[in-house]
Design an enzyme around this catalytic site. Structure first.
Site, PDB file in Angstrom:
ATOM      1  N   ASP A 137      13.337  -1.717   1.470  1.00  0.00           N
ATOM      2  CA  ASP A 137      13.433  -2.917   0.643  1.00  0.00           C
ATOM      3  C   ASP A 137      14.011  -2.645  -0.738  1.00  0.00           C
ATOM      4  OD1 ASP A 137      12.304  -4.702   2.539  1.00  0.00           O
ATOM      5  OD2 ASP A 137      10.354  -3.799   2.150  1.00  0.00           O
ATOM      6  N   HIS A 149       5.563   4.146   1.196  1.00  0.00           N
ATOM      7  CA  HIS A 149       5.475   3.682   2.578  1.00  0.00           C
ATOM      8  C   HIS A 149       4.271   4.328   3.238  1.00  0.00           C
ATOM      9  CE1 HIS A 149       6.603   2.844   6.743  1.00  0.00           C
ATOM     10  NE2 HIS A 149       7.346   1.884   6.227  1.00  0.00           N
TER      11      HIS A 149
HETATM   12  N1  ACO Z   1       4.153   2.265  -7.150  1.00  0.00           N
HETATM   13  C1  ACO Z   1       3.208   2.982  -7.775  1.00  0.00           C
HETATM   14  N2  ACO Z   1       2.189   3.610  -7.155  1.00  0.00           N
HETATM   15  C2  ACO Z   1       2.125   3.502  -5.826  1.00  0.00           C
HETATM   16  C3  ACO Z   1       3.084   2.771  -5.091  1.00  0.00           C
HETATM   17  C4  ACO Z   1       4.124   2.152  -5.799  1.00  0.00           C
HETATM   18  N3  ACO Z   1       5.061   1.451  -5.168  1.00  0.00           N
HETATM   19  N4  ACO Z   1       2.770   2.828  -3.789  1.00  0.00           N
HETATM   20  C5  ACO Z   1       1.654   3.566  -3.675  1.00  0.00           C
HETATM   21  N5  ACO Z   1       1.265   3.975  -4.909  1.00  0.00           N
HETATM   22  C6  ACO Z   1       0.131   4.829  -5.211  1.00  0.00           C
HETATM   23  C7  ACO Z   1      -1.188   4.076  -5.200  1.00  0.00           C
HETATM   24  O1  ACO Z   1      -1.479   3.525  -6.466  1.00  0.00           O
HETATM   25  C8  ACO Z   1      -2.155   5.131  -4.753  1.00  0.00           C
HETATM   26  O2  ACO Z   1      -2.406   5.955  -5.873  1.00  0.00           O
HETATM   27  P1  ACO Z   1      -3.830   6.752  -6.021  1.00  0.00           P
HETATM   28  O3  ACO Z   1      -4.006   7.538  -4.750  1.00  0.00           O
HETATM   29  O4  ACO Z   1      -3.610   7.604  -7.221  1.00  0.00           O
HETATM   30  O5  ACO Z   1      -4.868   5.685  -6.179  1.00  0.00           O
HETATM   31  C9  ACO Z   1      -1.335   5.962  -3.771  1.00  0.00           C
HETATM   32  O6  ACO Z   1       0.036   5.796  -4.168  1.00  0.00           O
HETATM   33  C10 ACO Z   1      -1.495   5.539  -2.324  1.00  0.00           C
HETATM   34  O7  ACO Z   1      -1.284   4.139  -2.254  1.00  0.00           O
HETATM   35  P2  ACO Z   1      -1.812   3.256  -1.038  1.00  0.00           P
HETATM   36  O8  ACO Z   1      -1.626   1.829  -1.395  1.00  0.00           O
HETATM   37  O9  ACO Z   1      -3.170   3.725  -0.629  1.00  0.00           O
HETATM   38  O10 ACO Z   1      -0.807   3.750   0.085  1.00  0.00           O
HETATM   39  P3  ACO Z   1      -0.436   2.977   1.372  1.00  0.00           P
HETATM   40  O11 ACO Z   1       0.087   3.949   2.328  1.00  0.00           O
HETATM   41  O12 ACO Z   1      -1.557   2.104   1.816  1.00  0.00           O
HETATM   42  O13 ACO Z   1       0.709   2.027   0.776  1.00  0.00           O
HETATM   43  C11 ACO Z   1       2.500   0.600   0.510  1.00  0.00           C
HETATM   44  C12 ACO Z   1       1.924   1.776   1.306  1.00  0.00           C
HETATM   45  C13 ACO Z   1       1.607  -0.630   0.674  1.00  0.00           C
HETATM   46  C14 ACO Z   1       3.876   0.292   1.069  1.00  0.00           C
HETATM   47  C15 ACO Z   1       2.607   0.979  -1.007  1.00  0.00           C
HETATM   48  O14 ACO Z   1       3.385   2.135  -1.161  1.00  0.00           O
HETATM   49  C16 ACO Z   1       3.152  -0.152  -1.848  1.00  0.00           C
HETATM   50  O15 ACO Z   1       2.404  -1.046  -2.263  1.00  0.00           O
HETATM   51  N6  ACO Z   1       4.501  -0.151  -2.139  1.00  0.00           N
HETATM   52  C17 ACO Z   1       5.112  -1.227  -2.875  1.00  0.00           C
HETATM   53  C18 ACO Z   1       5.374  -2.411  -1.939  1.00  0.00           C
HETATM   54  C19 ACO Z   1       6.498  -2.138  -0.955  1.00  0.00           C
HETATM   55  O16 ACO Z   1       7.572  -1.680  -1.340  1.00  0.00           O
HETATM   56  N7  ACO Z   1       6.240  -2.484   0.315  1.00  0.00           N
HETATM   57  C20 ACO Z   1       7.237  -2.341   1.374  1.00  0.00           C
HETATM   58  C21 ACO Z   1       6.863  -1.265   2.348  1.00  0.00           C
HETATM   59  S1  ACO Z   1       8.113  -1.085   3.558  1.00  0.00           S
HETATM   60  C22 ACO Z   1       7.878  -2.376   4.575  1.00  0.00           C
HETATM   61  O17 ACO Z   1       6.795  -2.854   4.828  1.00  0.00           O
HETATM   62  C23 ACO Z   1       9.052  -2.984   5.129  1.00  0.00           C
END
Ligand code: ACO
Length: 431
Positions: free
Chosen positions: A363, A306
């Site tokens: 979720d 998140h």
């Molecule tokens: N699985 C694996 N790795 C992940 C995940 C995940 N679910 N989420 C983040 N990471 C990793 C990224 O690969 C990145 O790694 P790095 O720094 O080594 O390159 C790091 O964690 C940071 O990721 P970002 O995408 O920059 O973080 P951000 O804060 O932008 O992302 C997000 C938040 C979009 C929710 C992300 O965690 C994600 O894609 N999760 C899966 C989708 C999801 O469940 N979305 C629902 C969110 S809740 C809502 O909106 C209701």
């Protein structure tokens, strides 16, 4: 220099005020920087940008805190109903008995949708995604229910709020019934908001739907948990589109479109699809964990991570408890719950997830609950949208009442060509 930051650029000093929130959050106010120093700030994805001051929802990502109008989400989930939480978000205070009765009556009064709207559903391609349909329907509401010019402004706004909250639920159930070629069930004024939804969705002339109070309670909790989440992607879309002073329906429709994305509200559908994929592949979670950790693989563990929560999402904690209760009540075993629990157990001990501060979000378990209700997977994000609506409305209301209101219009750093001349077509490609 109290509550001021000092910025030095090219040897020149600029004092920037620091704004302090009621929970002690601090923000550097850079709103005059362009004017005073000719500088903008860069923050792709608005990771570190406050777009507004807001008195609606407080989140503390490191501690997993979520409060609406000051009240912890745990207390609302335990004691409140979705309608009461919606009132709280929109009006700022819990309603008195009289206010609650009036609000509920207003929701009942405005629950029907114009019969002509059925034609829209009937002409949508049968495989259309319900979120696309919902977004179009909400935009169309403006034409069916234009502003009531004869009423005072505040009354017009309150009626529009009631129309939206009530009709979104009716539209969702209507869309489901039409997509299956079934008769449309109308809302009933003697049923509560959540009971009405379940009845509209699942009642059939051949198999009447019996309302179960425990399921109604679980749906209330589900929608309370989704009711607002400060300046997330869809809420920011509502505020941004609303800042152009479009009508509320158009702003909400923009929020629905943003919510549809799999990185946002669409994650509830994407999570179930991932769990189903693991199940079909035999239930071994190891390859999926490995893929989520692999830098060269785009796969992410859906329902994990998140932007704000860097510890356990408090909503995920509550919803996993509700899932267990509902499955117990229905005497049902869902193999996807076993897979989800194993994923969580492994991920929370794995250094990749610990170091990246990735925990289950709302979720992760919500789809398992929605499956237990009988909601089809492609409607999961519609369920999220119904829940998030009071948040969108309250954020929109706060933004239009804000004395500091401005058209949302970010800037950029241009990286394209510098000035060059137009080349007539017959001379292009020649050196
Ligand atoms: N699985 C694996 N790795 C992940 C995940 C995940 N679910 N989420 C983040 N990471 C990793 C990224 O690969 C990145 O790694 P790095 O720094 O080594 O390159 C790091 O964690 C940071 O990721 P970002 O995408 O920059 O973080 P951000 O804060 O932008 O992302 C997000 C938040 C979009 C929710 C992300 O965690 C994600 O894609 N999760 C899966 C989708 C999801 O469940 N979305 C629902 C969110 S809740 C809502 O909106 C209701």
């Amino acid at each position: 220099m109290e509550n001021k930051a000092l910025l030095i650029v090219d040897g020149k000093e600029y004092e920037l005020p620091i704004i302090v929130g009621t929970e002690g959050e601090r923000a550097i106010d850079i709103s005059r920087l362009l004017q005073d120093a000719g500088l903008i700030t860069m923050d792709p994805g608005y990771v570190n940008t406050g777009s507004c001051k807001s008195a609606i929802t407080f989140m503390e990502g490191e501690k997993g805190i979520l409060r609406h109008r000051g009240i912890p989400i745990e207390q609302l989930a335990e004691h409140s109903s979705f309608v009461e939480t919606a009132y709280l978000l929109i009006n700022g205070e819990l309603p008195t008995q009289e206010e609650f009765t009036n609000f509920s009556e207003s929701l009942n009064e405005h629950s029907l949708v114009h019969e002509d709207m059925r034609a829209f559903f009937e002409h949508y391609p049968s495989r259309a995604h319900p979120m696309g349909i919902l977004s179009s329907m909400v935009t169309a509401l403006q034409e069916f229910y234009p502003a009531l010019k004869d009423k005072p402004q505040e009354e017009q706004i309150n009626i529009t709020f009631a129309r939206l909250v009530s009709k979104l639920r009716t539209l969702a159930a209507m869309s489901y019934n039409i997509s299956r070629g079934h008769k449309v069930n109308y809302p009933k004024s003697d049923l509560s908001y959540c009971a009405n939804f379940l009845k509209m969705m699942f009642d059939s002339p051949v198999k009447p739907y019996d309302i179960d109070d425990d399921l109604v309670h679980a749906l209330n909790v589900f929608w309370i948990l989704h009711a607002d989440h400060e300046q997330n992607c869809s809420t920011s879309a509502v505020r941004l589109v609303g800042s152009a002073r479009v009508n509320l329906y158009a702003a909400i429709s923009a929020g629905i479109s943003a919510l549809w994305g799999p990185l946002h509200g669409g994650a509830n559908q994407a999570t179930i699809e991932m769990l189903e994929e693991i199940y079909r592949a035999g239930g071994d979670i190891a390859p999926f964990i490995a893929r989520a950790k692999d830098k060269n693989d785009e796969f992410r563990l859906m329902g994990f991570g998140h932007r704000v929560y860097k510890s356990y999402d408090p909503r995920a904690k509550i919803i996993s408890g509700v899932v267990h209760k509902v499955l117990g009540k229905l005497n049902r075993h869902d193999p996807l719950l076993d897979i989800a629990q194993r994923l969580e157990e492994v991920a929370v001990k794995d250094s990749y997830f610990i170091d990246h501060k990735l925990y289950p979000n709302v979720d992760f378990y919500s789809g398992i609950l929605l499956r237990a209700f009988g909601i089809p997977t492609n409607m999961f994000t519609v369920m999220f949208a119904i829940g998030r609506l009071p948040g969108w409305i309250s954020q929109w209301k706060e933004s239009i009442d804000d004395p500091d209101w401005k058209l949302h219009r970010p800037r950029q750093v241009y990286t394209g060509f510098t000035k060059r001349d137009y080349i007539p077509m017959n001379q292009r490609g020649k050196k």
